[in-house]
Design a protein around this motif. Sequence first.
Motif, PDB file in Angstrom:
ATOM      1  N   UNK A   1      44.210  30.553  30.860  1.00  0.00           N
ATOM      2  CA  UNK A   1      43.390  31.042  31.978  1.00  0.00           C
ATOM      3  C   UNK A   1      42.162  31.794  31.470  1.00  0.00           C
ATOM      4  N   UNK A   2      41.069  31.659  32.196  1.00  0.00           N
ATOM      5  CA  UNK A   2      39.810  32.305  31.807  1.00  0.00           C
ATOM      6  C   UNK A   2      39.449  33.342  32.862  1.00  0.00           C
ATOM      7  N   UNK A   3      39.291  34.585  32.407  1.00  0.00           N
ATOM      8  CA  UNK A   3      38.887  35.665  33.302  1.00  0.00           C
ATOM      9  C   UNK A   3      37.375  35.631  33.460  1.00  0.00           C
ATOM     10  N   UNK A   4      36.891  35.576  34.710  1.00  0.00           N
ATOM     11  CA  UNK A   4      35.450  35.530  34.936  1.00  0.00           C
ATOM     12  C   UNK A   4      34.780  36.797  34.406  1.00  0.00           C
ATOM     13  N   UNK A   5      35.348  37.945  34.733  1.00  0.00           N
ATOM     14  CA  UNK A   5      34.805  39.228  34.300  1.00  0.00           C
ATOM     15  C   UNK A   5      35.919  40.254  34.354  1.00  0.00           C
ATOM     16  N   UNK A   6      36.059  41.046  33.286  1.00  0.00           N
ATOM     17  CA  UNK A   6      37.088  42.075  33.292  1.00  0.00           C
ATOM     18  C   UNK A   6      36.715  43.151  34.312  1.00  0.00           C
TER      19      UNK A   6
ATOM     20  N   UNK B   1      41.392  47.162  43.239  1.00  0.00           N
ATOM     21  CA  UNK B   1      40.936  46.480  42.023  1.00  0.00           C
ATOM     22  C   UNK B   1      41.023  44.977  42.239  1.00  0.00           C
ATOM     23  N   UNK B   2      39.905  44.285  42.029  1.00  0.00           N
ATOM     24  CA  UNK B   2      39.863  42.830  42.208  1.00  0.00           C
ATOM     25  C   UNK B   2      39.495  42.135  40.900  1.00  0.00           C
ATOM     26  N   UNK B   3      40.096  40.953  40.705  1.00  0.00           N
ATOM     27  CA  UNK B   3      39.754  40.144  39.538  1.00  0.00           C
ATOM     28  C   UNK B   3      39.954  38.670  39.875  1.00  0.00           C
ATOM     29  N   UNK B   4      39.257  37.820  39.136  1.00  0.00           N
ATOM     30  CA  UNK B   4      39.360  36.369  39.336  1.00  0.00           C
ATOM     31  C   UNK B   4      39.544  35.677  38.008  1.00  0.00           C
ATOM     32  N   UNK B   5      40.322  34.608  38.007  1.00  0.00           N
ATOM     33  CA  UNK B   5      40.478  33.792  36.813  1.00  0.00           C
ATOM     34  C   UNK B   5      40.641  32.333  37.220  1.00  0.00           C
ATOM     35  N   UNK B   6      40.225  31.462  36.328  1.00  0.00           N
ATOM     36  CA  UNK B   6      40.357  30.020  36.563  1.00  0.00           C
ATOM     37  C   UNK B   6      41.283  29.428  35.506  1.00  0.00           C
ATOM     38  N   UNK B   7      42.001  28.383  35.904  1.00  0.00           N
ATOM     39  CA  UNK B   7      42.936  27.743  34.985  1.00  0.00           C
ATOM     40  C   UNK B   7      43.314  26.373  35.545  1.00  0.00           C
TER      41      UNK B   7
END
Length: 455
Positions: free
Chosen positions: A97-102, A111-117
């Motif tokens: 998985x790749x985190x768009x931005x820490x 707290x929000x985060x996004x990742x693609x995989x």
Amino acid sequence: MELKKEFTDLEKSAVKLTVTVSQKDVAAAYAETLGTYVKQAQIPGFRKGHVPANILERKFGEGIKADTVSDIIDKALNEIFENDAEKANRPLPYAEPVMEKMPELDVAKDLSFSLTYDVYPKVDVKNFSGITIKEPQVTIGDKEIDEELKAVQERNAVVIDKKDDEKVEKDNIVTINYAELDENGNEIAGTKREDFVFTAGTDGTFYRIDDDVIGMKKGETKTITKTYAKDDKNESLAGTTKKISVTVTAIKIRNLPALDDELAQDVSEKYKTLDDLKKDIVKNMESAKARRIVEIKNNDLLSQLVEKNPFDIPSSMLNAELENRWYSMAQQFQTTPEQLEKMFSSAKQTKADILKEWAGASEKMLKSRIIVDNLIRARNISVTPEDVETRYKEIADRGGMSVDEVKKHYEDAKAKEYLIDDTKEQKLYDELYKEVKTVKGDAMSFADLFKGESN
């Protein structure tokens, strides 16, 4: 943990996951991480476990925040993917998985985060129109039975060494050491093989030097020059000229036994006469024919389904399959993946070139497998204990074993799981053949039926 999640489908079976963790859980996670620092920190002037939290925050503030964010992300993802409801959205095991931005930590905010995989492809297979399956027509006659009997003779032959002054002849079993040479006659690194065994005249070596060793004696060394056509079936050799140094280290011959009742009894104590053996050979050939025809029909059906129901597969899945094929090829050559790469580089081909050649067939195979998996799930195909018992009996009848012997083999959990999966596939194909048209195909020999059979 109180969180919100959103999945967005992307191209090539990728997913974007956006997660928002509540401020309350963010604050609690920060407090927990800070508490861990307090317990473990050792700073001059303070006893372990008694350093004031505000001092630790001034000294290790960024590290505490980073550890908190990491813990929040790990716990949130574990909570999401442990839920069976999100099984279809779990990352592939070989896809990173790749985190768009820490995300930045603010204990006063969510707290929000996004990742693609990559995920396992979802396919809605609906188009069965116009599918026609051709079933090969194969008859087993005396010629095919005689060929099988000849194979039985060869398997029961006595192998003996030839005399040192005798030469290699066709069908001799030959052991050689060989290596490819460069223009100056020096050995090319990575191409040396020792104690390679093959049958002379059967096209069983990489460089196809089987006929070239005929006439050589034990201990003799010879440099063989081979020029390969531009359209040679082996693309790594096509259009090249190779020099191969070959040393014969052993020559053996097979003494074939007579085709009689004694041979039949040597093959198995269950045979009393040659006729008993022949009957069993015919039974086994008919069984092999039936299995192969089913395999051909299934492959044809899947090829048409792939064509009529197009979809993309993730690059990580294809890359994993290609790497697995490369590793398997190295095992076949009895070498390491690294040495295999050197062998091809000597033929001016790179690993990337070979994987590119394989990509089309591998992608088609993966798509076929995905279609089968999706259809099994969509149709809720399951296997009952009665189904498994039926398979035990089929396997026992086909292999000439008792049902108890078959059950003992499938006591292994992995073997049992494979049998259940295979039974699901059989039940799926039974359903599918009711929805497509099957017609008689071309007549062919028993041997031709197995040409191009996958390993």
